[in-house]
Write an enzyme that holds these catalytic residues in place. Structure first.
Site: not given
Length: 799
Positions: A477, A480, A541
């Site tokens: 996860d 970024e 998401d």
């Protein structure tokens, strides 16, 4: 309204934003922490100096090396009839001493030939004192050069190279590089200042900018766009599918949703409907203006001080094959990964994990993976690679028991460590985190520096311990937020390392997984060019809405056109509890994607919705599990050829003009056309490419063109190309219990069709096999079975 009331209302609004979860997501286009960097702004700043590529100063045809002369320009303003205009104009040198610096610099240019379809063009804006010997983005670190595949000839005004698939012309003055296909059609060309003499719109040609603020330089590679040309790719982009007329910022970003312009998975690659693709071989920020400012100009604004561009000639399949030959094809994931993944935010205990496993089997929901998200640590979200002993008294036994029942375990983790994390002191003591210019941390968190080999060794050791305990795969996860101004072990700043960070992160997890488990598999959110080698990635998401469901498809199609074979998304959306009507329609869409996971705000488990929903979910899931031989064979072929499993219609039908216009349906593999329901309706308009198509559920037959088609019992429209045999397997609750020795070929054939083919790849096989069937009375018989002795086939003519 009284001032006191306004003040109270303002306080309530501010307090609400500060207290409601997820309400403080990053505002787009604001100058805040980790906001995407738009390099194009530097090319519009009249304080800067510009250098236009003017003529080929020298060239050696044998080596493909030469030099380009650049002319110096500055923006000048002019007021005309109450309108201020700004246009580049020739500028004299402003350096002192005047004898030391070139007013019109002559700088290196090079052309290479990677294959008979791939051309590499390199230019620089200054000397390169620290060239990179190997690139993490390229599968072999370096690109091959095969000049023998292209025949050179001298032409009037320049030079020409020809292969069996195309031609490249290099013209001396005005300097142009023109790329043609094998039939002589111009695909694209560099743009020179003289190409804009017929317009009042000030447009930059192929050039570079020198910033007056710090004397840094960036390249602006300008190429032509032809009328009706369409552009696709650039990674997992959720905006309009065709990028023509858009400005795309390629900067890895926590997009906080999937209905805005920023991307978790930007990829510096795109393809054109004219028959070519382009890979911008850089990790710096890149902004591409695909004719948004000037409709005939494709402006690639590259943060780097050089331009390294690969051009691929051919139809979409050719382009994807060539691009993935260069940057890598996806590894083939294990069979169980193609099963259903059950998840939510989050299962907090061994007890919950065992209960959900029990209920999945109780309610007969075929499943292969149970995912534990952010709550398996002592403190939710505080990732320290240790199961909370109070809630997971024997995690090893839990995972062993689950595996016996056909469940693999996936664990969430991330590469950021808060100051309260028990591993924070160790990370700092061992210098494993990205630093700032002073040697401190850029953020309050420690961000693992994956450009440091010692960091990778430490990190992989943590994952290995969990693999030893029984974990099957990790959720990779975030990734970024690598500090743009950070100083990395590689010696470079975040300007070069930020976009590379997801690739380094993906690679670190995938390689330890391959070493310890024998397969390459991750579940990642962020990427860069080359990340497709390390499947797989999911769509971020998403909102729980019809718009998000539609945007998710566009993002997945765009990523597939950027070299990624495997991709998934959170079925039902992520951000809030999924409304039942949306979850019901989203489920079959997810089931007909390369990989499928239900995940997001609870509840996610289908038995926690209505009885009707549970039954519908089970039917969609059963459909997927019975289709597993088709899915598995298509996956193998996609991984070998660099094709997406979920592919745009034009990948298979490039000569069908209508196929280039559709972005709300897709091909699942080569033979199955899927059209999800994005609204609460029972039918929708569907475009069918050339040929005859048969409805997978209703068995109705359709010819090419537009049709209004009603969904079947499973709320989705699915059609099969005439002459296709779809392999099915007996239903099992887990892939480990499937019997691959007995398969059923469901033959989708119109009355006039006399033969059909199926593709099959066995779990222990080494190649995709083609099974042929021929019409015999009221059924079809197998006429060619290279899997004789391994698998027997029963045939059913679907009519």
């Amino acid at each position: 309204m009284k001032k006191s009331h306004l003040k109270t209302l303002f306080s309530i609004c501010v307090f609400g934003l500060l207290t409601v979860p997820n309400a403080s997501a990053q505002i787009q286009n604001a100058d805040v922490l980790n906001a995407p960097i738009d390099i194009s702004k530097d090319f519009q700043n009249y304080l800067n100096t510009f250098y236009f590529a003017d003529e080929l100063a020298s060239f050696d045809p044998a080596t493909g090396k030469g030099t380009i002369k650049y002319l110096r320009y500055n923006y000048k303003t002019r007021q005309a009839f109450n309108n201020m205009m700004m246009k580049p104009d020739v500028e004299k040198a402003n350096e002192f001493p005047t004898t030391e610096y070139a007013e019109s610099p002559v700088l290196p240019f090079e052309i290479q030939f990677v294959s008979d379809r791939t051309v590499r063009i390199k230019t620089t804006s200054g000397p390169q004192f620290h060239p990179q010997k190997e690139s993490l983005m390229l599968v072999d670190g370096v690109a091959p050069n095969h000049p023998e595949l292209w025949k050179y000839s001298k032409i009037e005004g320049g030079h020409s190279y020809t292969s069996k698939h195309g031609r490249v012309e290099i013209l001396t003055k005005p300097w142009h590089v023109k790329i043609y296909d094998e039939k002589g059609k111009l695909l694209t060309s560099t743009l020179h200042d003289t190409d804009f003499k017929n317009t009042y719109t000030p447009t930059l040609p192929f050039s570079y900018v020198r910033r007056n603020s710090d004397y840094s330089r960036s390249m602006g590679a300008a190429f032509s766009l032809e009328p009706d040309e369409k552009i696709f790719g650039c990674g997992e982009s959720f905006t309009q599918f065709n990028k023509r007329g858009q400005k795309v910022v390629l900067w890895t970003d926590d997009a906080n949703g999937i209905q805005n312009e920023t991307m978790y998975k930007p990829i510096p690659f795109y393809m054109s409907s004219r028959g070519y693709g382009v890979f911008m071989h850089h990790s710096t920020p890149i902004t591409v203006d695909f004719g948004k400012y000037f409709s005939s100009a494709n402006e690639m604004y590259i943060g780097d001080d050089e331009a390294d561009l690969f051009f691929f000639i051919g139809e979409p399949k050719d382009v994807l094959d060539q691009y993935t030959n260069l940057t890598g094809k996806a590894a083939m994931p294990p069979l169980w990964s193609f099963g259903f993944w059950m998840s939510r935010i989050t299962y907090f205990s061994e007890k919950e994990g065992r209960e959900v496993a029990r209920d999945l089997r109780k309610y007969k929901i075929p499943t292969d993976v149970i995912h534990f998200d952010t709550g398996w640590f002592d403190v939710d979200w505080r990732n320290n690679y240790e199961f909370a002993k109070s809630r997971f008294p024997d995690a090893t036994k839990m995972m062993s028991d689950l595996k016996k029942d056909g469940f693999q375990v996936c664990l969430w983790q991330l590469p950021y460590f808060t100051p309260k994390n028990t591993l924070f002191p160790e990370i700092m003591d061992k210098n494993l985190a990205v630093r700032d210019r002073k040697g401190n941390l850029p953020y309050e968190d420690a961000v693992l520096d994956f450009s440091n080999p010692e960091t990778i060794t430490w990190y992989q050791g943590k994952l290995k311990k969990l693999f030893d305990e029984g974990v099957a795969v990790f959720k990779v996860d975030f990734g970024e937020a690598a500090p743009p101004d950070g100083i990395y072990h590689s010696g470079r700043t975040g300007f070069y390392e930020h976009n590379l960070y997801p690739l380094r992160y993906n690679k670190a997890v995938a390689e330890i997984t391959q070493k310890e488990k024998g397969y390459t598999l991750i579940w990642a959110r962020s990427t860069w060019a080359g990340s497709q080698r390390y499947p797989l990635h999911w769509g971020g998401d998403s909102e729980t809405s019809n718009g998000a469901m539609s945007a998710e498809l566009r993002g997945g199609l765009s990523l597939g056109l950027s070299g990624f074979s495997f991709w998934s998304h959170d079925v039902g959306g992520f951000a809030t509890k999924s409304p039942e009507n949306i979850y019901r329609r989203w489920t079959p869409f997810g089931m007909l994607t390369s990989h499928v996971r239900s995940h997001g705000e609870p509840p996610r488990e289908p038995w926690l919705y209505s009885k009707e929903f549970l039954e519908g979910f089970r039917k969609a899931d059963n459909m997927r599990y019975e289709l597993m031989p088709y899915i598995y064979a298509q996956a193998k072929e996609s991984s070998q050829k660099g094709l997406p499993m979920m592919r745009a219609l034009f990948v298979e039908y490039p000569n069908d003009p209508g196929a280039w216009l559709v972005d709300n349906q897709y091909l699942f593999g080569s033979s199955m056309l899927v059209a999800p329901l994005f609204e609460e309706v029972e039918e929708r308009d569907v475009y069918l490419p050339e040929g005859t198509w048969i409805d997978y559920q209703t068995k109705k037959v359709y010819q090419s063109g537009w049709h209004k088609i009603k969904a079947g019992e499973v709320p989705i429209v699915v059609l099969i190309k005439d002459g296709t045999a779809i392999p099915h397997i007996g239903l099992a609750q887990s892939t480990k219990d499937m019997d691959w020795s007995k398969l059923t070929l469901k033959v989708y054939a119109s009355d006039k069709t006399t033969a059909a083919t199926a593709k099959v790849f066995l779990p222990e096989g080494d190649a995709v096999q083609e099974i042929k069937v021929t019409k015999n009375g009221n059924n079809f018989d197998v006429t060619a079975n290279p899997l004789n002795g391994k698998t027997t086939f029963k045939t059913e003519w679907v009519k």
